[in-house]
Motif scaffolding. Sequence first.
Motif, PDB file in Angstrom:
ATOM      1  N   HIS A 194      65.895  32.710 -70.136  1.00  0.00           N
ATOM      2  CA  HIS A 194      65.657  33.427 -68.886  1.00  0.00           C
ATOM      3  C   HIS A 194      64.800  32.595 -67.938  1.00  0.00           C
ATOM      4  O   HIS A 194      64.874  32.750 -66.723  1.00  0.00           O
ATOM      5  CB  HIS A 194      65.035  34.798 -69.148  1.00  0.00           C
ATOM      6  N   GLY A 195      63.997  31.705 -68.519  1.00  0.00           N
ATOM      7  CA  GLY A 195      63.229  30.769 -67.691  1.00  0.00           C
ATOM      8  C   GLY A 195      64.143  29.853 -66.894  1.00  0.00           C
ATOM      9  O   GLY A 195      63.834  29.484 -65.753  1.00  0.00           O
ATOM     10  N   LEU A 196      65.277  29.475 -67.480  1.00  0.00           N
ATOM     11  CA  LEU A 196      66.256  28.665 -66.750  1.00  0.00           C
ATOM     12  C   LEU A 196      66.762  29.424 -65.534  1.00  0.00           C
ATOM     13  O   LEU A 196      66.898  28.864 -64.438  1.00  0.00           O
ATOM     14  CB  LEU A 196      67.428  28.287 -67.665  1.00  0.00           C
ATOM     15  N   LEU A 197      67.034  30.714 -65.725  1.00  0.00           N
ATOM     16  CA  LEU A 197      67.459  31.553 -64.608  1.00  0.00           C
ATOM     17  C   LEU A 197      66.356  31.630 -63.551  1.00  0.00           C
ATOM     18  O   LEU A 197      66.627  31.541 -62.350  1.00  0.00           O
ATOM     19  CB  LEU A 197      67.823  32.954 -65.109  1.00  0.00           C
ATOM     20  N   ALA A 198      65.107  31.785 -64.001  1.00  0.00           N
ATOM     21  CA  ALA A 198      63.986  31.848 -63.052  1.00  0.00           C
ATOM     22  C   ALA A 198      63.900  30.563 -62.229  1.00  0.00           C
ATOM     23  O   ALA A 198      63.669  30.613 -61.012  1.00  0.00           O
ATOM     24  CB  ALA A 198      62.677  32.103 -63.799  1.00  0.00           C
ATOM     25  N   MET A 199      64.086  29.411 -62.852  1.00  0.00           N
ATOM     26  CA  MET A 199      64.049  28.135 -62.127  1.00  0.00           C
ATOM     27  C   MET A 199      65.175  28.066 -61.102  1.00  0.00           C
ATOM     28  O   MET A 199      64.976  27.651 -59.958  1.00  0.00           O
ATOM     29  CB  MET A 199      64.136  26.956 -63.104  1.00  0.00           C
ATOM     30  N   LYS A 200      66.367  28.478 -61.522  1.00  0.00           N
ATOM     31  CA  LYS A 200      67.516  28.488 -60.607  1.00  0.00           C
ATOM     32  C   LYS A 200      67.254  29.411 -59.423  1.00  0.00           C
ATOM     33  O   LYS A 200      67.480  29.044 -58.260  1.00  0.00           O
ATOM     34  CB  LYS A 200      68.774  28.946 -61.366  1.00  0.00           C
ATOM     35  N   LEU A 201      66.730  30.613 -59.686  1.00  0.00           N
ATOM     36  CA  LEU A 201      66.444  31.553 -58.617  1.00  0.00           C
ATOM     37  C   LEU A 201      65.329  31.061 -57.715  1.00  0.00           C
ATOM     38  O   LEU A 201      65.360  31.266 -56.504  1.00  0.00           O
ATOM     39  CB  LEU A 201      66.095  32.931 -59.207  1.00  0.00           C
ATOM     40  N   PHE A 202      64.341  30.372 -58.287  1.00  0.00           N
ATOM     41  CA  PHE A 202      63.284  29.797 -57.490  1.00  0.00           C
ATOM     42  C   PHE A 202      63.877  28.825 -56.479  1.00  0.00           C
ATOM     43  O   PHE A 202      63.532  28.857 -55.290  1.00  0.00           O
ATOM     44  CB  PHE A 202      62.243  29.085 -58.368  1.00  0.00           C
ATOM     45  N   GLU A 203      64.739  27.942 -56.972  1.00  0.00           N
ATOM     46  CA  GLU A 203      65.368  26.973 -56.064  1.00  0.00           C
ATOM     47  C   GLU A 203      66.170  27.654 -54.973  1.00  0.00           C
ATOM     48  O   GLU A 203      66.144  27.232 -53.818  1.00  0.00           O
ATOM     49  CB  GLU A 203      66.213  25.977 -56.859  1.00  0.00           C
ATOM     50  N   GLU A 204      66.885  28.718 -55.347  1.00  0.00           N
ATOM     51  CA  GLU A 204      67.666  29.448 -54.343  1.00  0.00           C
ATOM     52  C   GLU A 204      66.771  30.098 -53.294  1.00  0.00           C
ATOM     53  O   GLU A 204      67.072  30.056 -52.101  1.00  0.00           O
ATOM     54  CB  GLU A 204      68.535  30.527 -55.017  1.00  0.00           C
ATOM     55  N   HIS A 205      65.667  30.683 -53.735  1.00  0.00           N
ATOM     56  CA  HIS A 205      64.783  31.388 -52.814  1.00  0.00           C
ATOM     57  C   HIS A 205      63.896  30.433 -52.017  1.00  0.00           C
ATOM     58  O   HIS A 205      63.521  30.743 -50.884  1.00  0.00           O
ATOM     59  CB  HIS A 205      63.934  32.418 -53.557  1.00  0.00           C
ATOM     60  N   ALA A 206      63.554  29.296 -52.608  1.00  0.00           N
ATOM     61  CA  ALA A 206      62.690  28.323 -51.923  1.00  0.00           C
ATOM     62  C   ALA A 206      63.474  27.495 -50.914  1.00  0.00           C
ATOM     63  O   ALA A 206      62.903  26.878 -50.029  1.00  0.00           O
ATOM     64  CB  ALA A 206      61.992  27.428 -52.939  1.00  0.00           C
TER      65      ALA A 206
END
Length: 111
Positions: free
Chosen positions: A98-110
């Motif tokens: 789920h941390g991988l998903l969090a990193m992906k979402l961070f990149e999308e939101h940032a």
Amino acid sequence: MSDYQSRGDKAYAKQLMQAANKEATAFLNLKASAERKDGAIPEKYRELMSIAVALSTQCSYCIDAHVENAVKAGATKEELAETVFIASALRAGAAVGHGLLAMKLFEEHAG
């Protein structure tokens, strides 16, 4: 409330099942199928798997029931201990996944 969750809470099972009889019947049929003794997976291993899932989902009642069943099916203390650590490693692995998903979402939101 000091005893938020206790073995005595099992007394509410009948009330719960009566309030949603159709769903309870379906659940109990699935449970019986999963816990059958004539499957390709021996009973002891079914119970150890059930303990691993119960540990992961943090269901105290399930842990209680399946540890009792595992002991009756011949599981050893060492097998239980290994089951605990296997479940904890997989639970931790899920957090990393789920941390991988969090990193992906961070990149999308940032952006």
